[in-house]
Design a protein around this motif. Structure first.
Motif, PDB file in Angstrom:
ATOM      1  N   THR A 130       9.736  84.379  29.837  1.00 43.23           N
ATOM      2  CA  THR A 130      10.610  85.443  29.223  1.00 43.23           C
ATOM      3  C   THR A 130       9.898  86.566  28.033  1.00 43.23           C
ATOM      4  OG1 THR A 130      11.696  83.889  27.562  1.00 43.23           O
ATOM      5  CG2 THR A 130      12.661  84.089  29.768  1.00 43.23           C
ATOM      6  N   ALA A 131       8.669  85.960  27.551  1.00 43.50           N
ATOM      7  CA  ALA A 131       8.091  86.804  26.553  1.00 43.50           C
ATOM      8  C   ALA A 131       7.556  87.916  27.239  1.00 43.50           C
ATOM      9  CB  ALA A 131       7.139  85.902  26.061  1.00 43.50           C
ATOM     10  N   GLY A 132       7.497  87.948  28.674  1.00 39.46           N
ATOM     11  CA  GLY A 132       6.975  89.194  29.393  1.00 39.46           C
ATOM     12  C   GLY A 132       7.802  89.702  29.955  1.00 39.46           C
ATOM     13  N   LEU A 133       9.121  89.983  29.452  1.00 41.67           N
ATOM     14  CA  LEU A 133      10.195  90.717  30.127  1.00 41.67           C
ATOM     15  C   LEU A 133      10.372  91.819  28.657  1.00 41.67           C
ATOM     16  CD1 LEU A 133      12.692  88.007  31.274  1.00 41.67           C
ATOM     17  CD2 LEU A 133      11.097  89.300  32.657  1.00 41.67           C
ATOM     18  N   ALA A 134      11.223  92.685  29.227  1.00 47.18           N
ATOM     19  CA  ALA A 134      11.536  93.832  28.068  1.00 47.18           C
ATOM     20  C   ALA A 134      12.431  93.281  27.175  1.00 47.18           C
ATOM     21  CB  ALA A 134      11.911  94.954  28.856  1.00 47.18           C
TER      22      ALA A 134
ATOM     23  N   ASN B 145      10.008  83.074  35.212  1.00 49.68           N
ATOM     24  CA  ASN B 145      10.148  83.221  33.749  1.00 49.68           C
ATOM     25  C   ASN B 145      10.761  82.583  32.933  1.00 49.68           C
ATOM     26  OD1 ASN B 145       7.951  85.536  34.328  1.00 49.68           O
ATOM     27  ND2 ASN B 145       9.695  86.781  35.036  1.00 49.68           N
ATOM     28  N   PRO B 146      10.329  81.246  32.503  1.00 44.87           N
ATOM     29  CA  PRO B 146      11.294  80.558  31.818  1.00 44.87           C
ATOM     30  C   PRO B 146      11.177  80.943  30.416  1.00 44.87           C
ATOM     31  CG  PRO B 146       9.518  79.142  32.861  1.00 44.87           C
ATOM     32  CD  PRO B 146       9.247  80.819  33.042  1.00 44.87           C
ATOM     33  N   GLY B 147      12.404  80.490  29.829  1.00 47.22           N
ATOM     34  CA  GLY B 147      12.411  80.404  28.351  1.00 47.22           C
ATOM     35  C   GLY B 147      11.523  79.178  27.653  1.00 47.22           C
ATOM     36  N   GLU B 148      12.139  79.113  26.506  1.00 49.65           N
ATOM     37  CA  GLU B 148      11.307  77.877  25.759  1.00 49.65           C
ATOM     38  C   GLU B 148      11.726  76.657  26.628  1.00 49.65           C
ATOM     39  OE1 GLU B 148      10.353  76.408  21.280  1.00 49.65           O
ATOM     40  OE2 GLU B 148      12.097  77.705  21.632  1.00 49.65           O
ATOM     41  N   LEU B 149      10.634  75.660  26.925  1.00 52.45           N
ATOM     42  CA  LEU B 149      10.930  74.592  27.673  1.00 52.45           C
ATOM     43  C   LEU B 149      10.775  73.396  26.597  1.00 52.45           C
ATOM     44  CD1 LEU B 149       8.583  75.247  30.651  1.00 52.45           C
ATOM     45  CD2 LEU B 149      10.977  75.494  30.567  1.00 52.45           C
ATOM     46  N   ALA B 150      11.425  72.384  27.224  1.00 47.06           N
ATOM     47  CA  ALA B 150      11.067  70.869  26.467  1.00 47.06           C
ATOM     48  C   ALA B 150      10.244  70.296  27.173  1.00 47.06           C
ATOM     49  CB  ALA B 150      12.619  70.024  26.744  1.00 47.06           C
TER      50      ALA B 150
ATOM     51  N   THR C   5       1.481  90.798  26.256  1.00 47.52           N
ATOM     52  CA  THR C   5       0.723  91.504  27.352  1.00 47.52           C
ATOM     53  C   THR C   5       0.514  90.763  28.498  1.00 47.52           C
ATOM     54  OG1 THR C   5      -0.268  92.947  25.316  1.00 47.52           O
ATOM     55  CG2 THR C   5      -1.437  92.943  27.708  1.00 47.52           C
ATOM     56  N   SER C   6      -0.391  89.824  28.284  1.00 53.06           N
ATOM     57  CA  SER C   6      -0.784  88.720  29.481  1.00 53.06           C
ATOM     58  C   SER C   6       0.537  88.444  30.335  1.00 53.06           C
ATOM     59  CB  SER C   6      -1.470  87.427  28.996  1.00 53.06           C
ATOM     60  OG  SER C   6      -0.605  86.651  28.396  1.00 53.06           O
ATOM     61  N   LYS C   7       1.506  88.122  29.927  1.00 53.11           N
ATOM     62  CA  LYS C   7       2.686  87.621  30.625  1.00 53.11           C
ATOM     63  C   LYS C   7       3.345  88.908  31.325  1.00 53.11           C
ATOM     64  CE  LYS C   7       2.358  83.558  30.523  1.00 53.11           C
ATOM     65  NZ  LYS C   7       1.854  82.542  31.248  1.00 53.11           N
ATOM     66  N   PHE C   8       3.313  90.180  30.825  1.00 57.11           N
ATOM     67  CA  PHE C   8       3.708  91.245  31.332  1.00 57.11           C
ATOM     68  C   PHE C   8       2.625  91.615  32.638  1.00 57.11           C
ATOM     69  CE2 PHE C   8       6.658  92.769  28.174  1.00 57.11           C
ATOM     70  CZ  PHE C   8       7.269  93.726  28.980  1.00 57.11           C
ATOM     71  N   GLY C   9       1.321  91.382  32.357  1.00 53.10           N
ATOM     72  CA  GLY C   9       0.412  91.507  33.462  1.00 53.10           C
ATOM     73  C   GLY C   9       0.519  90.666  34.478  1.00 53.10           C
ATOM     74  N   LEU C  10       1.011  89.187  34.246  1.00 52.69           N
ATOM     75  CA  LEU C  10       1.244  88.541  35.221  1.00 52.69           C
ATOM     76  C   LEU C  10       2.369  88.792  36.284  1.00 52.69           C
ATOM     77  CD1 LEU C  10       0.592  85.543  36.409  1.00 52.69           C
ATOM     78  CD2 LEU C  10       2.402  84.703  34.837  1.00 52.69           C
ATOM     79  N   ARG C  11       3.448  89.624  35.750  1.00 49.53           N
ATOM     80  CA  ARG C  11       4.436  90.051  36.669  1.00 49.53           C
ATOM     81  C   ARG C  11       3.725  91.396  37.743  1.00 49.53           C
ATOM     82  NH1 ARG C  11       8.757  92.205  33.012  1.00 49.53           N
ATOM     83  NH2 ARG C  11      10.062  92.193  34.824  1.00 49.53           N
ATOM     84  N   GLY C  12       2.684  92.006  37.045  1.00 52.24           N
ATOM     85  CA  GLY C  12       2.097  92.829  37.688  1.00 52.24           C
ATOM     86  C   GLY C  12       1.064  92.412  38.891  1.00 52.24           C
ATOM     87  N   ILE C  13       0.306  91.222  38.591  1.00 52.13           N
ATOM     88  CA  ILE C  13      -0.283  90.540  39.535  1.00 52.13           C
ATOM     89  C   ILE C  13       0.716  90.147  40.626  1.00 52.13           C
ATOM     90  CG2 ILE C  13      -1.580  88.387  40.035  1.00 52.13           C
ATOM     91  CD1 ILE C  13      -2.588  88.539  37.101  1.00 52.13           C
TER      92      ILE C  13
END
Length: 240
Positions: A138-142, A180-185, A153-161
């Motif tokens: 979720t860090a790669g979302l707006a 895109n998960p949030g914080e995981l256990a 930046t890398s997680k935004f980029g992963l969505r581009g890939i």
């Protein structure tokens, strides 16, 4: 009919949960990681094979190709992501990130993602219903309020890939999905169950079992359907 999986970043956490929770008896799973995964010791009728690969460089791509040879891959899961050394500390600041660390993070999170997946495309094309699943964040979302510049930046980029690769493989009917998960256990082992994770973190972190269930759904879809992206924050995460 048995399936062939290859799972990157699978020695612990969510990757370990995929290795233990997705395949069924008769399936084969290639586990890509630097360290030996304890899932190799599980005796449940699943054939698990370890590929000792360090994704910080591209040098082991020939080894990967030679090992896989002409094997058809039904499911490729890319669950790799490193972050800033002090990225989750209260005193973290981008100003102090070292140039070398930034370059390494981007190489692992983006360059290796592209190059190692590229190497396996011929194997996915051999499958009747090939699936590629990237695990983002979720860090790669707006507008998620995260100040880790390189990781975000890398997680935004992963969505581009994901989006570009989907178009590249559309003619092959290979679906490409980004989850895109949030914080995981992720510290709670898969075999200890979701309720253990829910209780430990008082419902603030997502049990890895939830992500396994979502991936199972995507895998079971026919080649006619394509899930582009799934965002799954914790209910308590107001920024996502």
């Amino acid at each position: 009919m048995s399936k062939n999986y290859i799972i990157f970043g699978a020695s612990q956490g969510l990757g370990d949960a995929f290795v233990k929770g997705l395949p069924v008896e008769g399936d084969t799973v290639w586990i890509v990681s630097r360290t030996r995964p304890n899932s190799l010791d599980v005796n449940d009728g699943v054939n698990r094979r370890w590929l000792a690969i360090d994704l910080s460089s591209q040098q082991q791509i020939p080894y990967l190709k030679e090992t896989m040879k002409d094997i058809a891959i039904d499911v490729l899961i890319y669950n790799v992501g490193v972050w800033e050394k002090r990225g989750f500390e209260d005193d973290y600041t981008f100003d102090l990130d070292e140039v070398e660390d930034i370059a390494s993070l981007m190489n692992i999170n983006l360059t290796s993602t592209i190059t190692y997946v590229q190497a396996l495309l011929p194997h996915l094309r051999q499958a009747e219903n090939g699936k590629i699943i990237f695990i983002g964040s979720t860090a790669g979302l707006a507008h998620t309020g995260n100040a880790q510049v390189s990781f975000v930046t890398s997680k935004f980029g992963l969505r581009g890939i994901t989006n570009a690769l989907r178009e590249h493989l559309r003619k092959d009917k290979i679906s490409v999905t980004c989850i895109n998960p949030g914080e995981l256990a992720a510290e709670v082992p898969f075999e200890e169950g979701a309720e253990t994770a829910i209780k430990l973190y008082e419902g603030t972190r997502i049990p890895v079992q939830d992500i396994v269930t979502i991936v199972q759904c995507v895998i079971q879809l026919s080649p006619v359907s394509c899930v582009k992206e799934i965002n799954i924050p914790a209910m308590t995460d107001l920024n996502a």
